[in-house]
Design an enzyme around this catalytic site. Structure first.
Site, PDB file in Angstrom:
ATOM      1  N   ASP A 295       7.088   0.926 -17.507  1.00 39.59           N
ATOM      2  CA  ASP A 295       7.405  -0.360 -16.908  1.00 39.59           C
ATOM      3  C   ASP A 295       6.688  -0.523 -15.572  1.00 39.59           C
ATOM      4  O   ASP A 295       6.535   0.433 -14.816  1.00 39.59           O
ATOM      5  CB  ASP A 295       8.923  -0.446 -16.712  1.00 39.59           C
ATOM      6  CG  ASP A 295       9.390  -1.840 -16.357  1.00 39.59           C
ATOM      7  OD1 ASP A 295       9.057  -2.774 -17.098  1.00 39.59           O
ATOM      8  OD2 ASP A 295      10.096  -1.984 -15.350  1.00 39.59           O
ATOM      9  N   GLU A 342       2.832  -1.481 -19.264  1.00 38.36           N
ATOM     10  CA  GLU A 342       3.416  -2.813 -19.045  1.00 38.36           C
ATOM     11  C   GLU A 342       2.693  -3.404 -17.840  1.00 38.36           C
ATOM     12  O   GLU A 342       3.049  -3.149 -16.697  1.00 38.36           O
ATOM     13  CB  GLU A 342       4.921  -2.683 -18.807  1.00 38.36           C
ATOM     14  CG  GLU A 342       5.652  -4.024 -18.756  1.00 38.36           C
ATOM     15  CD  GLU A 342       5.687  -4.629 -17.362  1.00 38.36           C
ATOM     16  OE1 GLU A 342       4.834  -5.517 -17.093  1.00 38.36           O
ATOM     17  OE2 GLU A 342       6.536  -4.254 -16.567  1.00 38.36           O
ATOM     18  N   ASP A 395      13.173  -9.267 -20.541  1.00 38.25           N
ATOM     19  CA  ASP A 395      13.332 -10.115 -19.356  1.00 38.25           C
ATOM     20  C   ASP A 395      13.068 -11.590 -19.635  1.00 38.25           C
ATOM     21  O   ASP A 395      13.239 -12.429 -18.742  1.00 38.25           O
ATOM     22  CB  ASP A 395      12.391  -9.648 -18.238  1.00 38.25           C
ATOM     23  CG  ASP A 395      12.880  -8.386 -17.546  1.00 38.25           C
ATOM     24  OD1 ASP A 395      14.101  -8.148 -17.550  1.00 38.25           O
ATOM     25  OD2 ASP A 395      12.047  -7.634 -17.015  1.00 38.25           O
TER      26      ASP A 395
END
Length: 507
Positions: A295, A342, A395
């Protein structure tokens, strides 16, 4: 060119079941079977770490420990660690489509304590001892942290009233290890049960040629064993508290930016240690997953650093990260790793260059692709083969929620023209068809979009507390029609799991 593959994003917590939250039980095995029947290669999940601040899996008490909410009670019954009568009348929450984290927090602990007590009567003590020895480097830090944390009413270590244990003085550690022995044992055994159940589920998935895509948050929580035990690896003040915290700058999605609050790494200190903490973290992660999605990858090139105590992220600044030096050190120790970068957010040439140098595939989000006025880097026609494409992530809103409430008519019209959406075709299907037809070698369908759910099924709304991470699928929602749709998309766009096809032909 990488072979075309596909998969489904569905976190463990979202699986159906009768104990308030998804688990490593039968519904997880059934989901693997669903992926097999639809010829998928990947099951993508969110982080498996303990949840704390705001119930978020991205704010964990440890970068290594597992979330004991996912321990399945039916498996414990089969092992003789619980009895069915222990589960009768327990209130895990009545809403089968939402996780009630408060209720499961209080309902599960007494049951796990019973299981731990019985474990020493009927459990496999030899395997447990081996687990403790094999994982001692992170396990003992974690169990010490949780035991002392609970002793001090679950306060973060920076608020513990005993300065000696706050700073891990030898005499204090000896005192609390003796004083809190039963609590230490509880956390050791529950971690053993977590890893025992998860690794058996992963083995089952791998035997069916399904690979697990796991998620690694770039940062750890300030309220964590990692920072308590190794504050020198973070930017801290004289008391050892975080002096700088992480977040994102203001952008089109948040005018004040995002204030995550995670402590910032002291990358110079990590470099002096040859990035050993990161090497160990990745080594342990690849025991849990076949592919690791890191991430906020852009934070390795430059990250948004905010003075601790700030009320918003606006006062932050960009600071250079470790760059390729970190990944060179990791590669030297661990070899080539199957990592997804990501790389969303504010992209620069330097971030792209770092991603290209590592060779990691980046990500494309279809919801970001439809700007009628200018071309988007997330447009499928710009996606390289070495990329992973999604309709949205955890998200984002669901496709249906996004279409109904987050875009204007001009964007809707452009999206319809770009995807060649037919009048009879649903918006989620048009979006899924577009990502499956893209050049990206990996296409991941979000489960909520396969089920064509609206914004009420959204997993997370960034920069908000409460109500997130709660969505659950019901057994009834996974219909034969949903299965046929996914299989059809997979076949049309040549994304079938080749290992499954070979196995089927051999039979």
């Amino acid at each position: 060119m990488k072979k075309r593959q596909s998969g489904v994003l569905m976190h463990i917590s979202s699986l159906p079941g009768k104990y308030g939250i998804g688990s490593f039980g039968q519904s997880a095995y059934d989901f693997v079977d669903f992926l097999v029947r639809t010829k998928q290669r990947y099951w993508q999940i969110l982080p498996l770490g303990t949840t704390s601040y705001g119930d978020s899996p991205y704010q964990s008490f440890s970068a290594f420990a597992g979330n004991t909410h996912f321990i399945d009670f039916d498996i414990l019954v089969d092992q003789g660690l619980l009895e069915l009568c222990d589960l009768e009348g327990v209130d895990f929450g009545s809403d089968t489509q939402k996780v009630n984290y408060e209720k499961i927090y209080y309902a599960r602990r007494p049951l796990l304590e019973k299981a731990v007590q019985r474990f020493f009567e009927v459990g496999d003590i030899d395997r447990f001892s081996h687990f403790c020895e094999e994982n001692a480097t992170w396990l003992e830090l974690f169990v010490e942290y949780m035991a002392v944390k609970e002793y001090f009413d679950n306060l973060s270590w920076v608020e513990w009233p005993d300065e000696d244990i706050r700073t891990r003085q030898t005499n204090a550690l000896k005192h609390y290890r003796k004083e809190l022995e039963s609590s230490l044992t509880y956390h050791r055994v529950t971690q053993y049960l977590f890893f025992d159940q998860w690794l058996k589920l992963k083995q089952y998935a791998n035997e069916q040629h399904i690979e697990i895509v796991g998620d690694m948050p770039i940062y750890v929580s300030a309220d964590s064993a990692d920072m308590w035990a190794q504050p020198h690896l973070f930017k801290t003040d004289e008391q050892g508290r975080p002096s700088k915290v992480a977040g994102c700058p203001p952008d089109d999605f948040s005018e004040k930016g995002q204030l995550w609050g995670n402590p910032i790494y002291d990358w110079e200190a990590m470099e002096r240690d040859s990035y050993q903490w990161w090497i160990e973290r990745l080594r342990e992660s690849f025991k849990l997953y076949d592919v690791v999605r890191i991430d906020h990858f852009r934070g390795f090139e430059s990250y948004w650093e905010i003075p601790a105590g700030s009320e918003t992220a606006e006062s932050g600044e960009w600071v250079k990260g470790p760059g390729y030096k970190l990944f060179a050190a990791v590669k030297e120790k661990l070899g080539d790793l199957n990592i997804i970068a990501e790389d969303l957010g504010f992209m620069t040439d330097e971030v792209i260059e770092l991603r290209e140098r590592t060779g990691f595939p980046g990500m494309k989000i279809l919801q970001f692709a439809f700007n009628p006025k200018e071309e988007s880097i997330d447009s499928p026609h710009l996606a390289p083969n070495n990329s992973v494409i999604y309709t949205g992530t955890h998200d984002n809103n669901t496709v249906l929620g996004w279409y109904r409430s987050e875009i204007d008519d001009a964007t809707r019209e452009y999206m319809a023209r770009y995807t060649n959406r037919k009048e009879y075709e649903t918006v989620p299907h048009a979006m899924l068809r577009t990502i499956f037809g893209s050049v990206s070698y990996m296409s991941i369908a979000t489960m909520q979009d396969l089920l064509e759910l609206d914004g009420r099924a959204r997993m997370n709304l960034p920069s908000t507390l409460g109500g997130n991470w709660a969505w659950r699928m019901t057994t009834e929602e996974l219909t034969p029609a949903v299965e046929r749709e996914l299989l059809d998309l997979t076949r049309i766009y040549r994304r079938e799991n080749q290992d499954l096809l070979v196995e089927t032909s051999e039979k």
